[in-house]
Design an enzyme around this catalytic site. Structure first.
Site, PDB file in Angstrom:
ATOM      1  N   GLY A 249      41.305  35.196  41.556  1.00 20.55           N
ATOM      2  CA  GLY A 249      40.481  34.819  40.517  1.00 20.55           C
ATOM      3  C   GLY A 249      40.702  33.564  40.111  1.00 20.55           C
ATOM      4  O   GLY A 249      39.896  32.730  39.745  1.00 20.55           O
ATOM      5  N   ASP A 250      41.966  33.102  39.767  1.00 21.93           N
ATOM      6  CA  ASP A 250      42.087  31.716  39.281  1.00 21.93           C
ATOM      7  C   ASP A 250      41.343  30.591  40.701  1.00 21.93           C
ATOM      8  O   ASP A 250      40.823  29.490  40.124  1.00 21.93           O
ATOM      9  CB  ASP A 250      43.631  31.238  39.624  1.00 21.93           C
ATOM     10  CG  ASP A 250      44.284  32.239  38.728  1.00 21.93           C
ATOM     11  OD1 ASP A 250      43.963  32.885  37.762  1.00 21.93           O
ATOM     12  OD2 ASP A 250      45.522  32.589  39.090  1.00 21.93           O
TER      13      ASP A 250
END
Length: 305
Positions: A249-250
Site C-alpha cells: 500500500g505504501d
C-alpha cells in the site's frame, strides 16, 4: 520535493517459517532486517522509480542508527530528528498460510525533540508535497497530525494522508491531495460491508465530497479503484505470486506521487501506483526496476463512470 513523514518508524525483523505453531519452539529458515515504517517504505519506492524525496521523523538508539545507515547506503535522503529513546523493533512472522505482524509501541519523545522536528516544516515551499504516513507515538498527542497539516497549509504546500480510521476522516476538511484506504478500512470507516465493486463507488465518492482531491481504494488481488472529481477508474488485479504484502500500500502511494508530482495527471499516476504496489507485493523486499517495468506493462485500467 516530496517529503515522507514517519512519526513512528521501526526496525522490521522478518522471520520465515514453513509452519508456525503458537506455544512451541519454531525454528526459522530465513530472516531479514529492514528499515520499516510507512513513510520510509514510500521513500524507498520513490527512490526506485527515480523520484527525489526526503524522509523525516524521529530516530533513536541502535535501531534508529541502523535505519539511518540503511537509508544512506541506499542513497535515500533523510533528515530525521534524533531522540534519546529507542526506535521500536517490530517482528514480522510469515508461514506458508499466514503473515503476522508483532508491532511495538512508539518511543517517548521529549518536548525539545518535538520542537526541533516541527521547525523543519517552516522551510516548506509551495510546490512541495508532504506525505503523512502511519501511526503516532502516544507522547505526541492525538492532534499532532492536525498541527502538522496546519504548518503545511501555512507554507501553501500540499499533503497526502496515508493513515486510517478517524485520523483519515479528520484530515479531509483540509483537502489532502490523495488518500488510499483499502477495502477493509473503508468498510470500517462507514460501518458497512461490500460484496462487489459497485457498492464501493458511492463511498469513494463520499470521501471526495468530504474533501479528498483523489481517492484510491485498494482491494488486494481484486484490483483498485481511483476516484477523481471527474471520473472513476478501475485497475484490474494482476496475477502473480504474493511474496510480501507488507509495504504494498505504501508503494502504491509512492508510485502515484512519483508520477503526479511531474505530470499532474491522476490517471497516469494511478497506473504507476498499481505497478509499484503490485510489484512490491510480488517481491520479497523491494522489486527490481526491470520487474516493476514488466508489471507496469500489465496494468489494465478502464473507466467506470
Amino acid at each position: 520535493m516530496i517529503y515522507t513523514v514517519t512519526l513512528n518508524p521501526a526496525l522490521d525483523y522478518f522471520m520465515n517459517y514453513e509452519e508456525l505453531a503458537l506455544g512451541e519452539v519454531n525454528r526459522t529458515g530465513k530472516t531479514q532486517i529492514s528499515a520499516g515504517g510507512k513513510g520510509i517504505m514510500e521513500s524507498r519506492m520513490l527512490s526506485l522509480v527515480g523520484a527525489k524525496s526526503k524522509a523525516l521523523g524521529f530516530l533513536g538508539g541502535f535501531s534508529g542508527q541502523y535505519i539511518k545507515d540503511f537509508l544512506n547506503e541506499n542513497q535515500i535522503d533523510s533528515d530525521f530528528t534524533e531522540i534519546e529513546d529507542l526506535t521500536r523493533i517490530n517482528v514480522k512472522l510469515k508461514s506458508q498460510e499466514n503473515e503476522t505482524s508483532l508491532d511495538a509501541a512508539g518511543p517517548k519523545l521529549q518536548e525539545s525533540e518535538i520542537n526541533h522536528f516541527l521547525e523543519k516544516f517552516d522551510h516548506l515551499k509551495e510546490d512541495d508535497i508532504v506525505v503523512f504516513a502511519g501511526t503516532i507515538p502516544k507522547s505526541l498527542g492525538e492532534d499532532f497530525y492536525e498541527r502538522l497539516i496546519a504548518k503545511v497549509q501555512k507554507q501553501k504546500a500540499t499533503f497526502v494522508m496515508d493513515v486510517d480510521g478517524q485520523k483519515l476522516l479528520d484530515s479531509l476538511p483540509a483537502h489532502p491531495l490523495l488518500i488510499k484506504p483499502n477495502r477493509e478500512e473503508l468498510e470500517a470507516i462507514f460501518e458497512t460491508s461490500f460484496k462487489n465493486n459497485e457498492q464501493i463507488i458511492p463511498y469513494g465518492q463520499k470521501l471526495l465530497e468530504m474533501g479528498a482531491q483523489n481517492v484510491i481504494v485498494s482491494m488486494a488481488g481484486d484490483g483498485a479503484l481511483l476516484f477523481t472529481n471527474e471520473k472513476v477508474y478501475f485497475a484490474q488485479g494482476i496475477k502473480g505470486e504474493l511474496k510480501n504484502s507488507i509495504g504494498a500500500g505504501d508503494s502504491t502511494v509512492a508510485g502515484f506521487l512519483a508520477e503526479y508530482s511531474q505530470s499532474k495527471d491522476p490517471l497516469l499516476a494511478f497506473r504507476q501506483a498499481i505497478a509499484c504496489g503490485t510489484s512490491k507485493a510480488f517481491s520479497d523486499d523491494m522489486p527490481s526496476r526491470a520487474f516493476l517495468e514488466e508489471i507496469y506493462k500489465k496494468v489494465n485500467i478502464s473507466e467506470v463512470k
